[in-house]
Design a protein around this motif. Structure first.
Motif: not given
Length: 283
Positions: A15-40
Motif C-alpha cells: 500500500v505504501g509503495t503504491v501511494i509513492v508510485a501514485a504521487a510520482v505518476f499523478f503529480f511529479m511527472l505531469p509537472s516535470h519538476v524533479s523533486v529529488g528521487s530516483g524517479a525524478a
C-alpha cells in the motif's frame, strides 16, 4: 501466525509503495519538476533515452541494488528489493491505464505541493516497516559508508543533485521548483516519519514526587526512574523522577503536575530514538 503477520506486513508495504508510485505518476511527472528521487532522475533521463520513466526507474533501481550489495553489503533486505521492483512496476501499470496523462491541477506549484504531501504519507507507511522505495536511499548508504556522511545529509546532497539535473532539459522556473520542492519535501517527510515518533524525556523535582510517581506508573502505565540529586546552591539532597512519554501522555502528565504542584521544577527533552541494551550476566 508468523505467515499471517508477514502477509499483513507486506500488504502494508505494498500500500505504501503504491501511494509513492501514485504521487510520482499523478503529480511529479505531469509537472516535470524533479523533486529529488530516483524517479525524478529517471524523468530527466527519459528526455535522452527512448524508454518510459517506469522502465528507466526499474533498470536504475536494479543497477543501484547490485552496486549497493557490492559496495555496502546485504544491508538493504528483501523489503527494499521488493519495493524497488514494485514501485516502477506500479508506475508502468499507471502508464498503461492512463496514457498521455496530463496534470490534474494544471499548475506545477500545486502539483509539487500535492506530490510532497502524498509521497510523505507513503514513506510514513514504509519507514516503520524498515522498507524504502530504493533509488536515492541506496546512493545515500553508499555515500554514508565511503564519504563518512550521515544519512540525512547524504539524502539531501543526492536529492539536490537530482533536482539540479532538471536544468539539462527544463526551464529555470522548473529548476527552482525542483530545488525548493526537494528541500521542503525533506522537511515534510521528516515530519511524517520522525515527529510522529518523537517522545519526551521529562525530569521532575517536586515535594509531591510520590504522588507524581504513582500517577506515572498506574495512570499513564509508563516507566520511571528515581535519581538522588543534590542542589549546588543549598547542598540539600532531593529526588528527581525521570520518565519518557509520548505527546498524549506528556499533556496528561503536565496537567496533573500543574494540579498537584504548580511550583514543580520540570525539564523536558525531545527523544527520537530509544535503545535497550540487555546486560550480559557472566556465569
Amino acid at each position: 501466525m508468523k505467515i499471517r503477520s508477514t502477509i499483513k506486513e507486506y500488504f502494508i508495504i505494498t500500500v505504501g509503495t503504491v501511494i509513492v508510485a501514485a504521487a510520482v505518476f499523478f503529480f511529479m511527472l505531469p509537472s516535470h519538476v524533479s523533486v529529488g528521487s530516483g524517479a525524478a532522475l529517471a524523468m530527466v533521463l527519459s528526455n535522452f533515452i527512448p524508454l518510459s520513466v517506469s522502465v528507466i526507474t526499474l533498470l536504475m533501481n536494479i543497477g543501484l541494488l547490485i552496486i549497493g550489495f557490492i559496495l555496502v553489503g546485504p544491508e538493504f533486505g528483501i523489503k527494499t528489493v521488493y519495493c524497488s521492483i514494485l514501485m516502477p512496476t506500479v508506475m508502468g501499470v499507471f502508464e498503461w491505464i492512463f496514457p498521455n496523462f496530463q496534470s490534474i491541477t494544471q499548475d506545477p506549484l500545486l502539483d509539487v505541493i500535492c506530490y510532497i504531501l502524498v509521497v510523505g504519507i507513503g514513506l510514513a507507511i514504509l519507514f516503520p516497516k524498515n522498507a524504502s522505495s530504493g533509488g536515492l536511499d541506496i546512493v545515500a548508504k553508499i555515500m554514508n559508508k565511503y564519504l563518512r556522511m550521515d544519512m540525512g545529509k547524504a539524502m539531501s546532497v543526492s536529492g539536490i543533485a537530482v533536482a539540479l539535473s532538471s536544468a539539462l532539459c527544463y526551464d529555470a522556473k522548473t529548476v527552482v521548483l525542483s530545488v525548493l520542492g526537494t528541500y521542503f519535501g525533506g522537511m515534510i517527510v521528516d515530519h511524517f516519519i520522525f515527529d510522529m515518533d518523537i517522545k519526551r524525556r521529562v525530569c521532575i523535582i517536586s515535594p509531591k514526587l510520590d504522588e507524581i510517581t504513582q500517577y506515572i506508573l498506574h495512570e499513564l502505565h509508563s516507566g520511571a526512574t528515581l535519581n538522588e540529586i543534590v542542589g549546588a546552591y543549598d547542598n540539600v539532597p532531593r529526588k528527581e523522577i525521570i520518565t519518557i512519554v509520548d505527546k498524549h501522555e506528556f499533556k496528561a502528565l503536565m496537567n496533573y503536575v500543574k494540579e498537584v504542584d504548580p511550583k514543580a521544577f520540570i525539564t523536558v527533552y525531545a527523544v527520537s530514538e530509544m535503545k535497550y541494551q540487555p546486560k550480559k550476566i557472566s556465569k
